[in-house]
Motif scaffolding. Structure first.
Motif, PDB file in Angstrom:
ATOM      1  N   HIS A  99       0.814  -1.210   0.000  1.00 33.58           N
ATOM      2  CA  HIS A  99       0.000   0.000   0.000  1.00 33.58           C
ATOM      3  C   HIS A  99       0.854   1.270   0.000  1.00 33.58           C
ATOM      4  CE1 HIS A  99      -3.908  -1.924   0.328  1.00 33.58           C
ATOM      5  NE2 HIS A  99      -3.336  -2.797   1.135  1.00 33.58           N
ATOM      6  N   PHE A 100       2.108   1.144  -0.414  1.00 30.50           N
ATOM      7  CA  PHE A 100       2.941   2.340  -0.626  1.00 30.50           C
ATOM      8  C   PHE A 100       2.185   3.304  -1.539  1.00 30.50           C
ATOM      9  CE2 PHE A 100       6.144   4.731  -3.045  1.00 30.50           C
ATOM     10  CZ  PHE A 100       6.930   5.231  -2.021  1.00 30.50           C
ATOM     11  N   CYS A 101       2.199   4.580  -1.210  1.00 32.42           N
ATOM     12  CA  CYS A 101       1.392   5.574  -1.924  1.00 32.42           C
ATOM     13  C   CYS A 101       1.651   5.535  -3.430  1.00 32.42           C
ATOM     14  CB  CYS A 101       1.692   6.963  -1.391  1.00 32.42           C
ATOM     15  SG  CYS A 101       0.811   8.279  -2.251  1.00 32.42           S
ATOM     16  N   ALA A 102       0.595   5.240  -4.185  1.00 31.18           N
ATOM     17  CA  ALA A 102       0.733   5.175  -5.645  1.00 31.18           C
ATOM     18  C   ALA A 102       1.089   6.533  -6.238  1.00 31.18           C
ATOM     19  CB  ALA A 102      -0.565   4.659  -6.269  1.00 31.18           C
ATOM     20  N   GLY A 103       0.689   7.597  -5.565  1.00 29.56           N
ATOM     21  CA  GLY A 103       0.912   8.938  -6.090  1.00 29.56           C
ATOM     22  C   GLY A 103       2.180   9.615  -5.611  1.00 29.56           C
ATOM     23  N   ALA A 104       3.137   8.852  -5.102  1.00 27.41           N
ATOM     24  CA  ALA A 104       4.351   9.454  -4.532  1.00 27.41           C
ATOM     25  C   ALA A 104       5.106  10.302  -5.551  1.00 27.41           C
ATOM     26  CB  ALA A 104       5.256   8.355  -3.968  1.00 27.41           C
ATOM     27  N   HIS A 105       5.251   9.828  -6.779  1.00 25.63           N
ATOM     28  CA  HIS A 105       5.980  10.603  -7.800  1.00 25.63           C
ATOM     29  C   HIS A 105       5.245  11.910  -8.108  1.00 25.63           C
ATOM     30  CE1 HIS A 105       8.874   7.477  -8.511  1.00 25.63           C
ATOM     31  NE2 HIS A 105       7.956   6.603  -8.886  1.00 25.63           N
ATOM     32  N   LEU A 106       3.930  11.851  -8.200  1.00 26.36           N
ATOM     33  CA  LEU A 106       3.152  13.061  -8.464  1.00 26.36           C
ATOM     34  C   LEU A 106       3.272  14.040  -7.304  1.00 26.36           C
ATOM     35  CD1 LEU A 106       1.162  14.696 -10.161  1.00 26.36           C
ATOM     36  CD2 LEU A 106      -0.702  13.365  -9.136  1.00 26.36           C
ATOM     37  N   ALA A 107       3.181  13.543  -6.081  1.00 25.19           N
ATOM     38  CA  ALA A 107       3.272  14.408  -4.910  1.00 25.19           C
ATOM     39  C   ALA A 107       4.625  15.111  -4.851  1.00 25.19           C
ATOM     40  CB  ALA A 107       3.051  13.588  -3.637  1.00 25.19           C
ATOM     41  N   ARG A 108       5.694  14.350  -5.061  1.00 29.12           N
ATOM     42  CA  ARG A 108       7.029  14.953  -5.038  1.00 29.12           C
ATOM     43  C   ARG A 108       7.166  16.016  -6.130  1.00 29.12           C
ATOM     44  NH1 ARG A 108       8.977   9.352  -3.508  1.00 29.12           N
ATOM     45  NH2 ARG A 108      10.108   9.634  -1.525  1.00 29.12           N
ATOM     46  N   CYS A 109       6.684  15.696  -7.320  1.00 26.82           N
ATOM     47  CA  CYS A 109       6.771  16.640  -8.434  1.00 26.82           C
ATOM     48  C   CYS A 109       6.041  17.937  -8.106  1.00 26.82           C
ATOM     49  CB  CYS A 109       6.193  15.995  -9.694  1.00 26.82           C
ATOM     50  SG  CYS A 109       6.198  17.062 -11.150  1.00 26.82           S
ATOM     51  N   GLU A 110       4.823  17.821  -7.605  1.00 28.27           N
ATOM     52  CA  GLU A 110       4.032  19.012  -7.271  1.00 28.27           C
ATOM     53  C   GLU A 110       4.717  19.859  -6.207  1.00 28.27           C
ATOM     54  OE1 GLU A 110      -0.621  18.031  -7.763  1.00 28.27           O
ATOM     55  OE2 GLU A 110       0.431  16.821  -6.284  1.00 28.27           O
ATOM     56  N   LEU A 111       5.172  19.218  -5.144  1.00 28.31           N
ATOM     57  CA  LEU A 111       5.780  19.962  -4.051  1.00 28.31           C
ATOM     58  C   LEU A 111       7.080  20.629  -4.479  1.00 28.31           C
ATOM     59  CD1 LEU A 111       5.146  17.455  -1.125  1.00 28.31           C
ATOM     60  CD2 LEU A 111       4.014  19.659  -1.484  1.00 28.31           C
ATOM     61  N   GLN A 112       7.890  19.925  -5.261  1.00 27.90           N
ATOM     62  CA  GLN A 112       9.144  20.518  -5.725  1.00 27.90           C
ATOM     63  C   GLN A 112       8.894  21.711  -6.622  1.00 27.90           C
ATOM     64  OE1 GLN A 112      11.577  17.393  -7.463  1.00 27.90           O
ATOM     65  NE2 GLN A 112      11.417  16.122  -5.632  1.00 27.90           N
ATOM     66  N   ILE A 113       7.977  21.578  -7.565  1.00 19.55           N
ATOM     67  CA  ILE A 113       7.682  22.692  -8.473  1.00 19.55           C
ATOM     68  C   ILE A 113       7.065  23.851  -7.701  1.00 19.55           C
ATOM     69  CG2 ILE A 113       6.226  23.431 -10.401  1.00 19.55           C
ATOM     70  CD1 ILE A 113       6.600  20.660 -11.614  1.00 19.55           C
ATOM     71  N   ALA A 114       6.130  23.553  -6.797  1.00 16.90           N
ATOM     72  CA  ALA A 114       5.469  24.623  -6.044  1.00 16.90           C
ATOM     73  C   ALA A 114       6.471  25.420  -5.219  1.00 16.90           C
ATOM     74  CB  ALA A 114       4.380  24.038  -5.157  1.00 16.90           C
ATOM     75  N   LEU A 115       7.395  24.722  -4.548  1.00 17.20           N
ATOM     76  CA  LEU A 115       8.386  25.433  -3.741  1.00 17.20           C
ATOM     77  C   LEU A 115       9.359  26.199  -4.629  1.00 17.20           C
ATOM     78  CD1 LEU A 115       9.611  26.196  -1.080  1.00 17.20           C
ATOM     79  CD2 LEU A 115      10.820  23.992  -1.026  1.00 17.20           C
ATOM     80  N   GLU A 116       9.776  25.590  -5.733  1.00 16.61           N
ATOM     81  CA  GLU A 116      10.676  26.277  -6.661  1.00 16.61           C
ATOM     82  C   GLU A 116      10.040  27.560  -7.189  1.00 16.61           C
ATOM     83  OE1 GLU A 116      12.369  25.545 -11.153  1.00 16.61           O
ATOM     84  OE2 GLU A 116      12.219  23.809  -9.828  1.00 16.61           O
ATOM     85  N   GLU A 117       8.783  27.485  -7.615  1.00 17.77           N
ATOM     86  CA  GLU A 117       8.098  28.664  -8.150  1.00 17.77           C
ATOM     87  C   GLU A 117       7.891  29.720  -7.069  1.00 17.77           C
ATOM     88  OE1 GLU A 117       7.159  29.380 -11.324  1.00 17.77           O
ATOM     89  OE2 GLU A 117       8.228  27.577 -11.973  1.00 17.77           O
ATOM     90  N   LEU A 118       7.536  29.285  -5.865  1.00 15.13           N
ATOM     91  CA  LEU A 118       7.326  30.229  -4.769  1.00 15.13           C
ATOM     92  C   LEU A 118       8.608  30.986  -4.445  1.00 15.13           C
ATOM     93  CD1 LEU A 118       5.533  31.360  -2.502  1.00 15.13           C
ATOM     94  CD2 LEU A 118       6.205  29.391  -1.105  1.00 15.13           C
ATOM     95  N   LEU A 119       9.731  30.277  -4.374  1.00 10.84           N
ATOM     96  CA  LEU A 119      10.999  30.929  -4.053  1.00 10.84           C
ATOM     97  C   LEU A 119      11.485  31.802  -5.212  1.00 10.84           C
ATOM     98  CD1 LEU A 119      12.768  27.921  -2.310  1.00 10.84           C
ATOM     99  CD2 LEU A 119      11.983  30.028  -1.203  1.00 10.84           C
ATOM    100  N   THR A 120      11.241  31.373  -6.428  1.00 11.75           N
ATOM    101  CA  THR A 120      11.681  32.136  -7.601  1.00 11.75           C
ATOM    102  C   THR A 120      10.966  33.478  -7.703  1.00 11.75           C
ATOM    103  OG1 THR A 120      12.247  30.148  -8.852  1.00 11.75           O
ATOM    104  CG2 THR A 120      11.802  32.136 -10.131  1.00 11.75           C
ATOM    105  N   HIS A 121       9.685  33.485  -7.383  1.00  9.00           N
ATOM    106  CA  HIS A 121       8.870  34.676  -7.614  1.00  9.00           C
ATOM    107  C   HIS A 121       8.657  35.528  -6.363  1.00  9.00           C
ATOM    108  CE1 HIS A 121       8.045  33.573 -11.751  1.00  9.00           C
ATOM    109  NE2 HIS A 121       7.807  32.343 -11.338  1.00  9.00           N
ATOM    110  N   THR A 122       9.405  35.225  -5.295  1.00 11.87           N
ATOM    111  CA  THR A 122       9.361  36.059  -4.097  1.00 11.87           C
ATOM    112  C   THR A 122      10.774  36.373  -3.637  1.00 11.87           C
ATOM    113  OG1 THR A 122       9.318  34.137  -2.600  1.00 11.87           O
ATOM    114  CG2 THR A 122       7.177  35.035  -3.316  1.00 11.87           C
ATOM    115  N   ASP A 123      10.896  37.452  -2.882  1.00 12.28           N
ATOM    116  CA  ASP A 123      12.145  37.768  -2.198  1.00 12.28           C
ATOM    117  C   ASP A 123      12.082  37.361  -0.732  1.00 12.28           C
ATOM    118  OD1 ASP A 123      13.489  38.881  -4.407  1.00 12.28           O
ATOM    119  OD2 ASP A 123      12.469  40.805  -4.116  1.00 12.28           O
ATOM    120  N   ASP A 124      10.861  37.215  -0.227  1.00  9.79           N
ATOM    121  CA  ASP A 124      10.666  36.852   1.173  1.00  9.79           C
ATOM    122  C   ASP A 124       9.188  36.547   1.373  1.00  9.79           C
ATOM    123  OD1 ASP A 124      11.216  36.393   3.830  1.00  9.79           O
ATOM    124  OD2 ASP A 124      11.179  38.507   4.421  1.00  9.79           O
ATOM    125  N   PHE A 125       8.867  35.795   2.434  1.00 15.97           N
ATOM    126  CA  PHE A 125       7.470  35.618   2.823  1.00 15.97           C
ATOM    127  C   PHE A 125       7.402  35.308   4.309  1.00 15.97           C
ATOM    128  CE2 PHE A 125       8.883  31.729   0.562  1.00 15.97           C
ATOM    129  CZ  PHE A 125       8.862  30.796   1.588  1.00 15.97           C
TER     130      PHE A 125
END
Length: 338
Positions: free
Chosen positions: A284-310
């Motif tokens: 029952h290892f999460c079938a969506g693990a690759h999708l979850a990692r991809c989403e989180l990595q892109i979301a954090l990358e975009e957030l850091l790229t388009h902000t100077d601070d939060f």
């Protein structure tokens, strides 16, 4: 020794019958995972990555245009429904319905309102039936569409029972839309409090994947799942009776001091980070693990790229059972002008 087909969470919340693959054990559950796994493989998700990034950028731009907002509900929840709809090939009307029905069911579970849980769950079942009827009328390539893959799958040479296919789709519709929201809230809070790490990751985006793994260990979004003992057993000096449901607390395991040094601290590049259990283990290892990692990595990358601070700006609301983490994190963003 321990099975999931009797009960998958403690306390028990399922009331509308068994939904594969989560409520099944091997070998019964295997055909459903065989239909699902290729559509969530690393290669498949990598092909979807440009579209996933576009979804995330669209939702982030709306948040940053205001300069403030809830990173959970006004960003992560929104992009997750868009990405999930993209992956499932949902038409616009069903995407809009999912954006309301999914959170409604989740909130009913959190509030332990059994009547509302049933009502909102049945809405998701109706969506699953609609999707099955659509794919029967207009089939899609099973290699590119989850519903079509379930319909094409067989067990012992026979198609999977339609009601079980509907149950599997119902399970898929809701199971993956909560954790990314909880995780983005956790990540936002942590980086708002640790400006050194925030600045480091902004300057070294190549370290974002490693940071995501440590965030997953430190802030496991689901407390855990359950198994039921098939016979009396003793573990760690404690007796577990036959047919007793046992909660496996993944969040606790991920802070086990016998496994992880200084478990309450964020440590980038832990040498044994792959031992974390944020996505479970075994059949029952999460079938969506690759999708979850991809989403989180892109979301954090975009957030850091388009902000100077939060920073966090306002009161944080924590989610009750079964998640572990924030459900509302109001934040202020200093938008980058590069």
């Amino acid at each position: 020794m321990f099975i999931t087909s009797v009960q998958n969470v403690v306390p028990k919340v399922a009331f509308s019958g068994r939904r594969p693959p989560l409520h099944f054990d091997p070998p019964e559950h295997t055909p459903y995972r065989a239909a699902l796994n290729p559509l969530l493989s690393d290669d498949t998700i990598r092909r979807l990555e440009p579209d996933i990034r576009a979804c995330i950028r669209t939702e982030l731009s709306r948040l940053l245009a205001r300069g403030r907002g809830d990173i959970c509900n006004e960003f992560a929840s929104q992009f997750q429904v868009r990405v999930f709809s993209l992956w499932m090939n949902l038409p616009a009307d069903l995407e809009a319905q999912l954006s309301e029905a999914g959170p409604a069911f989740i909130n009913a579970v959190r509030a332990a309102e059994s009547g509302l849980m049933k009502e909102t769950s049945y809405v998701l079942y109706d969506m699953a039936r609609t999707l099955v009827a659509m794919r029967k009328a207009q089939p899609m390539d099973p290699a590119e569409d989850p519903v079509s893959s379930f319909l094409a799958a067989t067990s012992q040479g026979q198609p999977l029972p339609e009601e079980m296919v509907i149950g599997a789709i119902r399970q898929v519709l809701v199971v993956g839309i909560v954790a990314p929201m909880i995780m983005m809230g956790n990540i936002g809070i942590h980086l708002a409090r640790d400006k050194t790490l925030q600045r480091f990751l902004r300057a070294h985006p190549e370290k974002i994947p490693a940071a995501i793994e440590e965030f997953l260990r430190l802030y496991t979004p689901y407390r855990g799942f359950a198994r039921t003992a098939r016979e009396d057993v003793e573990i760690g000096g404690r007796s577990i009776a036959k047919d007793e449901a046992i909660a496996m607390i993944f969040a606790s395991a991920n802070r086990d001091e016998d496994v992880f040094a200084c478990p309450a601290e964020f440590q980038l590049d832990r040498p044994n980070i792959r031992d974390h259990l944020a996505f479970g283990r075994g059949p029952h290892f999460c079938a969506g693990a690759h999708l979850a990692r991809c989403e989180l990595q892109i979301a954090l990358e975009e957030l850091l790229t388009h902000t100077d601070d939060f920073d966090v700006e306002g009161d944080i609301t924590m989610s009750p059972f079964p998640e572990l983490g924030p459900s509302c994190v109001p934040m202020r963003f200093d938008v980058a002008h590069r």
